[in-house]
Design a protein around this motif. Sequence first.
Motif, PDB file in Angstrom:
ATOM      1  N   PRO A 189       0.791  -1.239   0.000  1.00 11.15           N
ATOM      2  CA  PRO A 189       0.000   0.000   0.000  1.00 11.15           C
ATOM      3  C   PRO A 189       0.815   1.276   0.000  1.00 11.15           C
ATOM      4  CG  PRO A 189      -0.087  -1.098   2.139  1.00 11.15           C
ATOM      5  CD  PRO A 189       0.549  -2.056   1.203  1.00 11.15           C
ATOM      6  N   ASP A 190       2.100   1.197   0.349  1.00  7.71           N
ATOM      7  CA  ASP A 190       2.935   2.394   0.398  1.00  7.71           C
ATOM      8  C   ASP A 190       3.807   2.571  -0.845  1.00  7.71           C
ATOM      9  OD1 ASP A 190       1.985   3.034   2.967  1.00  7.71           O
ATOM     10  OD2 ASP A 190       3.432   1.658   3.878  1.00  7.71           O
ATOM     11  N   ILE A 191       3.635   1.684  -1.839  1.00  7.71           N
ATOM     12  CA  ILE A 191       4.443   1.764  -3.064  1.00  7.71           C
ATOM     13  C   ILE A 191       3.517   1.965  -4.255  1.00  7.71           C
ATOM     14  CG2 ILE A 191       6.079   0.545  -4.566  1.00  7.71           C
ATOM     15  CD1 ILE A 191       6.977  -1.048  -2.122  1.00  7.71           C
ATOM     16  N   PRO A 192       3.784   2.938  -5.120  1.00  6.09           N
ATOM     17  CA  PRO A 192       2.959   3.113  -6.326  1.00  6.09           C
ATOM     18  C   PRO A 192       3.074   1.906  -7.253  1.00  6.09           C
ATOM     19  CG  PRO A 192       4.282   5.065  -5.897  1.00  6.09           C
ATOM     20  CD  PRO A 192       4.806   3.992  -4.996  1.00  6.09           C
ATOM     21  N   VAL A 193       1.931   1.483  -7.779  1.00  8.16           N
ATOM     22  CA  VAL A 193       1.881   0.361  -8.721  1.00  8.16           C
ATOM     23  C   VAL A 193       1.239   0.862 -10.008  1.00  8.16           C
ATOM     24  CG1 VAL A 193       0.962  -1.948  -9.156  1.00  8.16           C
ATOM     25  CG2 VAL A 193       1.689  -1.309  -6.834  1.00  8.16           C
ATOM     26  N   LEU A 194       1.885   0.583 -11.134  1.00  6.16           N
ATOM     27  CA  LEU A 194       1.372   1.015 -12.430  1.00  6.16           C
ATOM     28  C   LEU A 194       1.036  -0.193 -13.283  1.00  6.16           C
ATOM     29  CD1 LEU A 194       0.857   3.412 -14.433  1.00  6.16           C
ATOM     30  CD2 LEU A 194       3.156   2.957 -15.325  1.00  6.16           C
ATOM     31  N   GLY A 195      -0.192  -0.259 -13.744  1.00  8.63           N
ATOM     32  CA  GLY A 195      -0.596  -1.291 -14.686  1.00  8.63           C
ATOM     33  C   GLY A 195      -0.599  -0.746 -16.096  1.00  8.63           C
ATOM     34  N   ILE A 196      -0.112  -1.552 -17.044  1.00 10.90           N
ATOM     35  CA  ILE A 196      -0.133  -1.191 -18.462  1.00 10.90           C
ATOM     36  C   ILE A 196      -1.073  -2.164 -19.167  1.00 10.90           C
ATOM     37  CG2 ILE A 196       1.243  -0.944 -20.568  1.00 10.90           C
ATOM     38  CD1 ILE A 196       3.622  -0.220 -18.822  1.00 10.90           C
ATOM     39  N   PRO A 197      -2.336  -1.771 -19.344  1.00  6.31           N
ATOM     40  CA  PRO A 197      -3.298  -2.675 -19.981  1.00  6.31           C
ATOM     41  C   PRO A 197      -2.907  -2.997 -21.416  1.00  6.31           C
ATOM     42  CG  PRO A 197      -4.430  -0.912 -18.817  1.00  6.31           C
ATOM     43  CD  PRO A 197      -2.977  -0.538 -18.874  1.00  6.31           C
ATOM     44  N   VAL A 198      -3.194  -4.229 -21.822  1.00  7.30           N
ATOM     45  CA  VAL A 198      -2.867  -4.668 -23.175  1.00  7.30           C
ATOM     46  C   VAL A 198      -4.090  -4.606 -24.083  1.00  7.30           C
ATOM     47  CG1 VAL A 198      -0.958  -6.108 -22.391  1.00  7.30           C
ATOM     48  CG2 VAL A 198      -3.254  -7.097 -22.571  1.00  7.30           C
ATOM     49  N   LEU A 199      -5.182  -4.041 -23.577  1.00  5.07           N
ATOM     50  CA  LEU A 199      -6.394  -3.870 -24.375  1.00  5.07           C
ATOM     51  C   LEU A 199      -6.612  -2.388 -24.664  1.00  5.07           C
ATOM     52  CD1 LEU A 199      -7.050  -6.063 -21.855  1.00  5.07           C
ATOM     53  CD2 LEU A 199      -9.115  -6.335 -23.187  1.00  5.07           C
ATOM     54  N   LYS A 200      -7.192  -2.096 -25.817  1.00  6.15           N
ATOM     55  CA  LYS A 200      -7.618  -0.741 -26.121  1.00  6.15           C
ATOM     56  C   LYS A 200      -8.826  -0.379 -25.248  1.00  6.15           C
ATOM     57  CE  LYS A 200      -6.497   0.399 -30.952  1.00  6.15           C
ATOM     58  NZ  LYS A 200      -7.117   0.605 -32.300  1.00  6.15           N
ATOM     59  N   LYS A 201      -8.969   0.910 -25.016  1.00  8.79           N
ATOM     60  CA  LYS A 201     -10.142   1.417 -24.286  1.00  8.79           C
ATOM     61  C   LYS A 201     -10.366   0.630 -22.990  1.00  8.79           C
ATOM     62  CE  LYS A 201     -12.373   2.836 -28.606  1.00  8.79           C
ATOM     63  NZ  LYS A 201     -13.561   2.704 -29.487  1.00  8.79           N
ATOM     64  N   GLU A 229      -1.898   3.733 -22.683  1.00  7.42           N
ATOM     65  CA  GLU A 229      -1.290   3.942 -24.002  1.00  7.42           C
ATOM     66  C   GLU A 229      -0.298   2.854 -24.396  1.00  7.42           C
ATOM     67  OE1 GLU A 229      -2.510   6.344 -25.862  1.00  7.42           O
ATOM     68  OE2 GLU A 229      -3.809   6.824 -24.157  1.00  7.42           O
ATOM     69  N   GLY A 230      -0.233   1.780 -23.651  1.00 10.92           N
ATOM     70  CA  GLY A 230       0.779   0.768 -23.934  1.00 10.92           C
ATOM     71  C   GLY A 230       0.259  -0.492 -24.596  1.00 10.92           C
ATOM     72  N   HIS A 231      -0.934  -0.425 -25.196  1.00 13.94           N
ATOM     73  CA  HIS A 231      -1.555  -1.636 -25.747  1.00 13.94           C
ATOM     74  C   HIS A 231      -1.000  -2.052 -27.103  1.00 13.94           C
ATOM     75  CE1 HIS A 231      -3.727   1.116 -28.364  1.00 13.94           C
ATOM     76  NE2 HIS A 231      -4.137   1.780 -27.290  1.00 13.94           N
ATOM     77  N   GLY A 232      -0.225  -1.196 -27.745  1.00 18.88           N
ATOM     78  CA  GLY A 232       0.402  -1.568 -29.011  1.00 18.88           C
ATOM     79  C   GLY A 232      -0.569  -1.900 -30.125  1.00 18.88           C
ATOM     80  N   GLY A 233      -1.721  -1.236 -30.124  1.00 19.46           N
ATOM     81  CA  GLY A 233      -2.699  -1.471 -31.178  1.00 19.46           C
ATOM     82  C   GLY A 233      -3.907  -2.269 -30.738  1.00 19.46           C
ATOM     83  N   GLY A 234      -3.848  -2.864 -29.557  1.00 21.25           N
ATOM     84  CA  GLY A 234      -4.979  -3.639 -29.065  1.00 21.25           C
ATOM     85  C   GLY A 234      -4.574  -5.048 -28.687  1.00 21.25           C
ATOM     86  N   TYR A 235      -5.490  -5.741 -28.032  1.00 17.82           N
ATOM     87  CA  TYR A 235      -5.203  -7.090 -27.546  1.00 17.82           C
ATOM     88  C   TYR A 235      -4.827  -8.023 -28.708  1.00 17.82           C
ATOM     89  CZ  TYR A 235      -5.536 -11.427 -24.974  1.00 17.82           C
ATOM     90  OH  TYR A 235      -5.231 -12.636 -24.385  1.00 17.82           O
ATOM     91  N   ALA A 236      -3.712  -8.706 -28.531  1.00 12.75           N
ATOM     92  CA  ALA A 236      -3.210  -9.686 -29.505  1.00 12.75           C
ATOM     93  C   ALA A 236      -2.765  -9.054 -30.825  1.00 12.75           C
ATOM     94  CB  ALA A 236      -4.229 -10.791 -29.770  1.00 12.75           C
ATOM     95  N   LYS A 237      -2.689  -7.724 -30.900  1.00 11.26           N
ATOM     96  CA  LYS A 237      -2.143  -7.069 -32.083  1.00 11.26           C
ATOM     97  C   LYS A 237      -0.631  -7.071 -31.962  1.00 11.26           C
ATOM     98  CE  LYS A 237      -6.177  -5.920 -33.755  1.00 11.26           C
ATOM     99  NZ  LYS A 237      -6.729  -6.555 -34.982  1.00 11.26           N
ATOM    100  N   VAL A 238       0.035  -7.601 -32.969  1.00 15.52           N
ATOM    101  CA  VAL A 238       1.483  -7.774 -32.903  1.00 15.52           C
ATOM    102  C   VAL A 238       2.122  -7.099 -34.120  1.00 15.52           C
ATOM    103  CG1 VAL A 238       3.376  -9.424 -32.776  1.00 15.52           C
ATOM    104  CG2 VAL A 238       1.174  -9.965 -31.702  1.00 15.52           C
ATOM    105  N   SER A 239       2.953  -6.115 -33.869  1.00 17.24           N
ATOM    106  CA  SER A 239       3.618  -5.389 -34.952  1.00 17.24           C
ATOM    107  C   SER A 239       5.013  -5.953 -35.203  1.00 17.24           C
ATOM    108  CB  SER A 239       3.729  -3.906 -34.593  1.00 17.24           C
ATOM    109  OG  SER A 239       4.617  -3.736 -33.492  1.00 17.24           O
TER     110      SER A 239
END
Length: 299
Positions: A189-201, A229-239
């Motif tokens: 609880p005392d440490i910031p946690v950042l999630g990077i979702p792999v889905l758009k929206k 902003e880290g989804h890379g185009g959306g879920y399962a989108k691979v560039s």
Amino acid sequence: MLLQNPVFPVQFLETDETIQAGVKLYLLRLDLTDEIVSGNKWFKLKYNLQHALENGYSCVLSFGGAYSNHIHALAKAGSLSGIKTMGVIRGEPEYADNPTLRDAKAWGMELCFVNRQEYRQRHDSEYLKTLKARFSNPLIVPEGGSNKFAVQGAREIITPEILAKVNPDQIVLASGTGGTLAGVALSVPDIPVLGIPVLKKADFLFSDIENLMTESGADPTDNWDLDLEGHGGGYAKVSNDLIAFMDFMLKEHQLPLDQIYTAKMLSHLLKRIERGDYAEGSTILAIHTGGLQGTRSLA
């Protein structure tokens, strides 16, 4: 055989971005455990299976796509724990011949293929009632495994030993359904946690994660956030760029990544470091959540 918590190594990762920014980056290698039930899946399944065994469920049923890490891990964990598993799979029966589902069948999982329209009902209470009636009242675990039991398990990922070794200013991880982030945030609880979702929206994850915390019996914490902003185009989108990044990290840092979660998370984190989001001297702990079996879909 119930799952037991393994010990994970922490890898120091030095890149051009971290050197120039004066930032220390560590990776918690959850992928380096059981060859199959690896990464965050280990923790998300542990108490689900314990609950099923202690309460006399004859089967655990869950949902996933044809290359689902969750389905793959559940099949193996169920086999190890001596409990039957069933996978409701989005797609055609021909998918059963892919490596992920071949493994699942070999470990005793029964596969039930449904079309996309039916699969969309996986959160509907009436649909879940029909599944319970049809398959003799199984324990139903949501897609991705995120429920109160998963949160309970994820709270065990960050240990005092890891915190003492790294002393992070922030913990970063990829997010799909939010269960791992909920558990990790509750545990520190005392440490910031950042999630990077792999889905758009993925704005819906803000409320989903709060709900998961509440359902697990905890008061929601405010030490976490999402970078959408880290989804890379959306879920399962691979560039091609993502594949090149994976190849580079494997060659230069002996770091295998998967294209759905960990490569997107780490690539975006390095971009955040490069653009100056972290003060010089900061220490970041990124969680490698496993899922490497999914790279077989690239073959």
